[in-house]
Design a protein around this motif. Sequence first.
Motif, mmCIF file in Angstrom:
data_model
loop_
_atom_site.group_PDB
_atom_site.id
_atom_site.type_symbol
_atom_site.label_atom_id
_atom_site.label_comp_id
_atom_site.label_asym_id
_atom_site.label_seq_id
_atom_site.Cartn_x
_atom_site.Cartn_y
_atom_site.Cartn_z
ATOM 1 N N ALA A 164 1.345 3.375 -17.875
ATOM 2 C CA ALA A 164 2.537 3.159 -17.042
ATOM 3 C C ALA A 164 2.229 3.695 -15.639
ATOM 4 O O ALA A 164 2.025 4.904 -15.472
ATOM 5 C CB ALA A 164 3.741 3.867 -17.642
ATOM 6 N N ILE A 165 2.159 2.795 -14.676
ATOM 7 C CA ILE A 165 1.900 3.163 -13.279
ATOM 8 C C ILE A 165 3.244 3.118 -12.571
ATOM 9 O O ILE A 165 3.822 2.047 -12.383
ATOM 10 C CB ILE A 165 0.907 2.184 -12.626
ATOM 11 N N GLN A 166 3.783 4.287 -12.217
ATOM 12 C CA GLN A 166 5.172 4.362 -11.790
ATOM 13 C C GLN A 166 5.326 5.061 -10.438
ATOM 14 O O GLN A 166 4.619 6.019 -10.144
ATOM 15 C CB GLN A 166 5.982 5.118 -12.839
ATOM 16 N N GLY A 167 6.288 4.570 -9.654
ATOM 17 C CA GLY A 167 6.603 5.187 -8.370
ATOM 18 C C GLY A 167 6.731 4.153 -7.268
ATOM 19 O O GLY A 167 6.239 3.022 -7.392
ATOM 20 N N PRO A 168 7.387 4.514 -6.149
ATOM 21 C CA PRO A 168 7.647 3.564 -5.071
ATOM 22 C C PRO A 168 6.385 3.030 -4.388
ATOM 23 O O PRO A 168 6.423 1.977 -3.762
ATOM 24 C CB PRO A 168 8.511 4.362 -4.086
ATOM 25 N N GLU A 169 5.260 3.738 -4.524
ATOM 26 C CA GLU A 169 4.008 3.283 -3.899
ATOM 27 C C GLU A 169 3.135 2.466 -4.853
ATOM 28 O O GLU A 169 2.004 2.108 -4.503
ATOM 29 C CB GLU A 169 3.213 4.494 -3.388
ATOM 30 N N ALA A 170 3.649 2.173 -6.053
ATOM 31 C CA ALA A 170 2.828 1.510 -7.074
ATOM 32 C C ALA A 170 2.284 0.168 -6.608
ATOM 33 O O ALA A 170 1.094 -0.129 -6.778
ATOM 34 C CB ALA A 170 3.631 1.343 -8.369
ATOM 35 N N VAL A 171 3.125 -0.665 -6.009
ATOM 36 C CA VAL A 171 2.678 -2.000 -5.585
ATOM 37 C C VAL A 171 1.576 -1.893 -4.539
ATOM 38 O O VAL A 171 0.506 -2.503 -4.676
ATOM 39 C CB VAL A 171 3.863 -2.838 -5.037
ATOM 40 N N ASN A 172 1.822 -1.103 -3.495
ATOM 41 C CA ASN A 172 0.834 -0.973 -2.424
ATOM 42 C C ASN A 172 -0.480 -0.380 -2.915
ATOM 43 O O ASN A 172 -1.562 -0.855 -2.566
ATOM 44 C CB ASN A 172 1.388 -0.098 -1.292
ATOM 45 N N ALA A 173 -0.372 0.660 -3.739
ATOM 46 C CA ALA A 173 -1.580 1.353 -4.195
ATOM 47 C C ALA A 173 -2.422 0.491 -5.128
ATOM 48 O O ALA A 173 -3.654 0.569 -5.118
ATOM 49 C CB ALA A 173 -1.196 2.661 -4.885
ATOM 50 N N MET A 174 -1.765 -0.353 -5.937
ATOM 51 C CA MET A 174 -2.483 -1.102 -6.969
ATOM 52 C C MET A 174 -2.859 -2.530 -6.556
ATOM 53 O O MET A 174 -3.606 -3.199 -7.265
ATOM 54 C CB MET A 174 -1.633 -1.173 -8.259
ATOM 55 N N GLN A 175 -2.361 -3.002 -5.423
ATOM 56 C CA GLN A 175 -2.565 -4.407 -5.066
ATOM 57 C C GLN A 175 -4.049 -4.790 -4.985
ATOM 58 O O GLN A 175 -4.442 -5.889 -5.376
ATOM 59 C CB GLN A 175 -1.880 -4.745 -3.732
ATOM 60 N N SER A 176 -4.882 -3.858 -4.530
ATOM 61 C CA SER A 176 -6.317 -4.168 -4.400
ATOM 62 C C SER A 176 -6.996 -4.382 -5.755
ATOM 63 O O SER A 176 -8.114 -4.893 -5.814
ATOM 64 C CB SER A 176 -7.030 -3.040 -3.646
ATOM 65 N N LEU A 177 -6.321 -4.015 -6.833
ATOM 66 C CA LEU A 177 -6.920 -4.122 -8.168
ATOM 67 C C LEU A 177 -6.646 -5.458 -8.855
ATOM 68 O O LEU A 177 -7.140 -5.708 -9.949
ATOM 69 C CB LEU A 177 -6.417 -2.985 -9.066
ATOM 70 N N SER A 178 -5.854 -6.325 -8.216
ATOM 71 C CA SER A 178 -5.516 -7.614 -8.840
ATOM 72 C C SER A 178 -5.490 -8.730 -7.809
ATOM 73 O O SER A 178 -5.141 -8.507 -6.646
ATOM 74 C CB SER A 178 -4.148 -7.531 -9.535
ATOM 75 N N SER A 179 -5.843 -9.932 -8.231
ATOM 76 C CA SER A 179 -5.768 -11.096 -7.334
ATOM 77 C C SER A 179 -4.351 -11.646 -7.272
ATOM 78 O O SER A 179 -4.047 -12.500 -6.440
ATOM 79 C CB SER A 179 -6.730 -12.194 -7.808
ATOM 80 N N HIS A 180 -3.472 -11.157 -8.141
ATOM 81 C CA HIS A 180 -2.077 -11.614 -8.159
ATOM 82 C C HIS A 180 -1.242 -10.787 -7.184
ATOM 83 O O HIS A 180 -1.534 -9.605 -6.955
ATOM 84 C CB HIS A 180 -1.496 -11.499 -9.569
#
Length: 356
Positions: free
Chosen positions: A144-160
């Motif tokens: 579970a990757i949780q928190g307001p920065e989750a999208v920004n922090a994880m975006q580089s890990l997916s092409s979606h």
Amino acid sequence: MKNTALSATHEALGAKMVPFAGYNMPVQYDGVTIEHETVRKSVGVFDVSHMGEFLIEGPNALALIQKTCTNDASKLTIGKAQYSCMPNDDGGIIDDLIIYKLKEEQYLAVVNASNIEKDWNWLQSKNDVGAEMKDLSEDYSLLAIQGPEAVNAMQSLSSHDLAEISFYNFIVGDFAGIEHVIISATGYTGSGGFEIYCKNTEVKQVWDAVTKAGAKPIGLAARDTLRLEMGYCLYGNDINDTTSPIEAGLGWITKFTKDFSSSEIFKDQKEKGVDKKLVAFELDERGIPRQDYDIVDGKGHKIGVVTSGTMSPSLGKGIGLGYVPTIFAKANSKINIQIRKKAIPATVVKLPFYKG
């Protein structure tokens, strides 16, 4: 004691490990308050691989889910998830769970770790419709990757585009160099983020990438304070085999458009009302409410019991949940929590405690 695929990783990171639902799990790393605030303000990652996953498929998969769960799974489309609960035949709750529609005639049911065997046996006992069932719990991990920065922090890990996945929706795609993982916009914290389902053999690669991208490891103790600030029920505390979804404030996931176990009991409760309700309360004075503390009225008579309680890191005050007679259930009602020899005044409030 079972280990998750990441138990050794947590130990190497210096986590305090505790037995939880039969698993060796990290309860905290740097301290509950620090970890709690990380999730509220930034991004953290929890290993919740102890959770159970059942694949239910075939032409009668939906029929089995509909007769055993309170919510209306016929409303699910591919890529959507739904919170539900599984009632017994006596008006209580066997478990709460999330149902994912993966494909036509294929669903994933995610259940609580302590209830895997109980839930599986119950579903099998009700499966007179011939749905195909597979228990994937031992083979899959969940982060579970949780928190307001989750999208920004994880975006580089997916092409979606992760920002495009709305709440209680999911995709099956690439993440952290692994193909075909479930990326689900669900969680148990109220601060946004994702849950990642992958195979046990893949989760170390995902964990390493997620932490390298900025997510701090978070233990189960902070998961509990985070969920409690939102007023999310915890099975075994706030809901169990003797509480009904109507009493627990889960009428919104109890749909009478179909028949299911105990549906007549719950329909009767909804129409006639219930004797007790699960309420949220804040202490008016200093103190920490704990599970099983008595709730008393102004004359000291016991009227209920605390089911979950903590010192809220975000609010800086004692908060909790508990069942009380319906006359005490309205917002702003005054109750008292018996903490040792002192009855501490408290006020019934509307959820969530944490407004964000």
